[in-house]
Write a protein that holds these residues in place. Structure first.
Motif, PDB file in Angstrom:
ATOM      1  N   VAL A   1       2.395   2.652   3.471  1.00  0.00           N
ATOM      2  CA  VAL A   1       1.834   3.202   4.406  1.00  0.00           C
ATOM      3  C   VAL A   1       2.229   4.872   4.681  1.00  0.00           C
ATOM      4  N   ASP A   2       3.626   4.755   4.486  1.00  0.00           N
ATOM      5  CA  ASP A   2       4.358   6.162   4.583  1.00  0.00           C
ATOM      6  C   ASP A   2       3.664   7.086   3.402  1.00  0.00           C
ATOM      7  N   ALA A   3       3.345   6.539   2.290  1.00  0.00           N
ATOM      8  CA  ALA A   3       2.666   7.308   1.093  1.00  0.00           C
ATOM      9  C   ALA A   3       1.419   7.904   1.555  1.00  0.00           C
ATOM     10  N   ARG A   4       0.786   7.277   2.721  1.00  0.00           N
ATOM     11  CA  ARG A   4      -0.610   8.143   3.258  1.00  0.00           C
ATOM     12  C   ARG A   4      -0.327   8.457   4.694  1.00  0.00           C
ATOM     13  N   GLY A   5       0.711   8.477   5.128  1.00  0.00           N
ATOM     14  CA  GLY A   5       1.089   9.057   6.585  1.00  0.00           C
ATOM     15  C   GLY A   5       0.346   8.313   7.749  1.00  0.00           C
ATOM     16  N   GLY A   6       0.391   6.959   7.473  1.00  0.00           N
ATOM     17  CA  GLY A   6      -0.370   6.120   8.348  1.00  0.00           C
ATOM     18  C   GLY A   6       0.303   5.913   9.575  1.00  0.00           C
TER      19      GLY A   6
ATOM     20  N   ARG B   1      13.576   6.401   7.947  1.00  0.00           N
ATOM     21  CA  ARG B   1      13.569   6.022   6.328  1.00  0.00           C
ATOM     22  C   ARG B   1      12.237   6.527   5.873  1.00  0.00           C
ATOM     23  N   PHE B   2      11.208   6.308   6.317  1.00  0.00           N
ATOM     24  CA  PHE B   2       9.854   6.762   5.932  1.00  0.00           C
ATOM     25  C   PHE B   2       9.544   8.250   6.585  1.00  0.00           C
ATOM     26  N   PRO B   3       9.543   9.244   6.162  1.00  0.00           N
ATOM     27  CA  PRO B   3       9.314  10.461   7.024  1.00  0.00           C
ATOM     28  C   PRO B   3       7.991  11.013   7.127  1.00  0.00           C
ATOM     29  N   ASN B   4       6.811  10.135   6.357  1.00  0.00           N
ATOM     30  CA  ASN B   4       5.451  10.676   7.034  1.00  0.00           C
ATOM     31  C   ASN B   4       4.841   9.498   7.755  1.00  0.00           C
TER      32      ASN B   4
END
Length: 344
Positions: free
Chosen positions: A166-171, A190-193
């Protein structure tokens, strides 16, 4: 044949437990009134000076200092006090703080008293019992954060792949029953997006969560709002709906209906991420040190209209609603995370 302890032996074993309860009570008083934190800042102070600096009544603080000295939280130099190693560890800002031990102990005593009273009538007043003691509710979130945030950041976060997906798509992650927001803050660090929305039924928790997010520089990515986990509504579908040790709070009111509500508020391919203490199928497992507190917690949950759940029954409930569950176990078994995906 094993020799059974005599009555005097049992009494001798019981008194130290009573003293431990007194010790944690003293620590709790010092934590919630800022006495440990203030004395750390002052380094050394007479009781009256400590009271003035902490904004407390000097008579109470003098009595507390004597008791805290007796139980080893303070060292004395004439009329002046400083923190001992044990006292410094009770400062909520100390590394590996022991604050949650004292707060949990007082919460346990409050819930034990309520259970003792309610056992006669069978009444189950609900989660409002958490707000019956003015000093407890503001410390519930910090207690959970100090107890679980490092474990989450080091073990659960890396061990549950959907967070990175989900972080990879800025969810968007929605945290139901967010408390002071520590779970979303840990994710956001931890997950900046990732973006996050936290919902909670206590206004005190929402205010604390927003304040801490702003303090951590996460205010643009995280937002917190009042919301009833039983009947929540979202502005749009979420990529993840998370519940951190909170699903059992809504289960008895209609678990199947609630699972459908979770499913219907997820994007296709999104997931419910449910972290719960895993109630054992075999009662004998409750005597294992890692699970021993579950039995007492289950009693306190009963006061609130809840009961602890098995990871398998959670997974089965999601599967019955057409979702695809998987169980991740952590902490040598007692902690379970159920990830249930909605079909794409």
């Amino acid at each position: 044949m094993a020799v059974q302890p005599g009555r005097n032996d049992l009494k001798a074993q019981s008194w130290p437990m009573a003293r431990s309860a007194q010790s944690l009570g003293l620590a709790y008083i010092g934590i919630v009134n800022g006495l440990f934190a203030t004395l750390r800042r002052l380094d050394v102070a007479e009781a009256n000076r400590l009271a003035e600096a902490a904004g407390m009544d000097p008579g109470y603080v003098r009595c507390w200092c004597d008791a805290a000295y007796a139980f080893g939280y303070l060292e004395a130099e004439g009329e002046r006090f400083r923190l001992s190693e044990a006292g410094a560890a009770m400062d909520p800002q100390a590394p590996e703080t022991l604050m949650p031990v004292a707060v949990q102990a007082m919460l346990n005593m409050h819930m034990a008293e309520r259970a003792a009273e309610l056992m006669r009538s069978g009444a189950r007043p609900g989660e409002q019992v958490m707000a019956e003691r003015a000093t407890l509710l503001p410390w519930f979130g910090p207690m959970l954060e100090a107890s679980f945030s490092a474990f989450f950041a080091e073990t659960i976060g890396p061990g549950v792949p959907i967070f990175a997906e989900v972080d990879a798509r800025g969810g968007l992650v929605v945290d139901l029953g967010c408390g002071n927001g520590w779970y979303l803050r840990a994710l956001a660090r931890r997950f900046p997006n990732l973006r996050g929305v936290g919902l909670d039924g206590f206004a005190e928790n929402i205010a604390q969560a927003q304040r801490l997010a702003e303090k951590d520089g996460l205010g643009e990515r995280l937002r917190f709002a009042p919301g009833d986990a039983h009947e929540f509504t979202l502005d749009g579908p979420a990529d993840i709906i998370a519940m951190n040790r909170a699903l059992h709070h809504v289960w008895e009111a209609g678990g199947a209906v609630f699972i459908r509500r979770l499913r219907d508020n997820l994007r296709p391919g999104g997931a419910a991420v449910i972290w719960e203490p895993d109630w054992p199928a075999d009662r004998a497992a409750l005597r294992a040190p890692a699970r021993r507190g579950f039995a007492f917690q289950n009693l306190t949950e009963y006061v609130q209209g809840n009961h602890l759940l098995r990871a398998e029954e959670i997974a089965e409930a999601f599967a019955a609603e057409g979702m695809q569950p998987e169980i991740h176990r952590f902490g040598e078994g007692p902690e379970a995370v159920v990830v249930a995906r909605r079909a794409s």
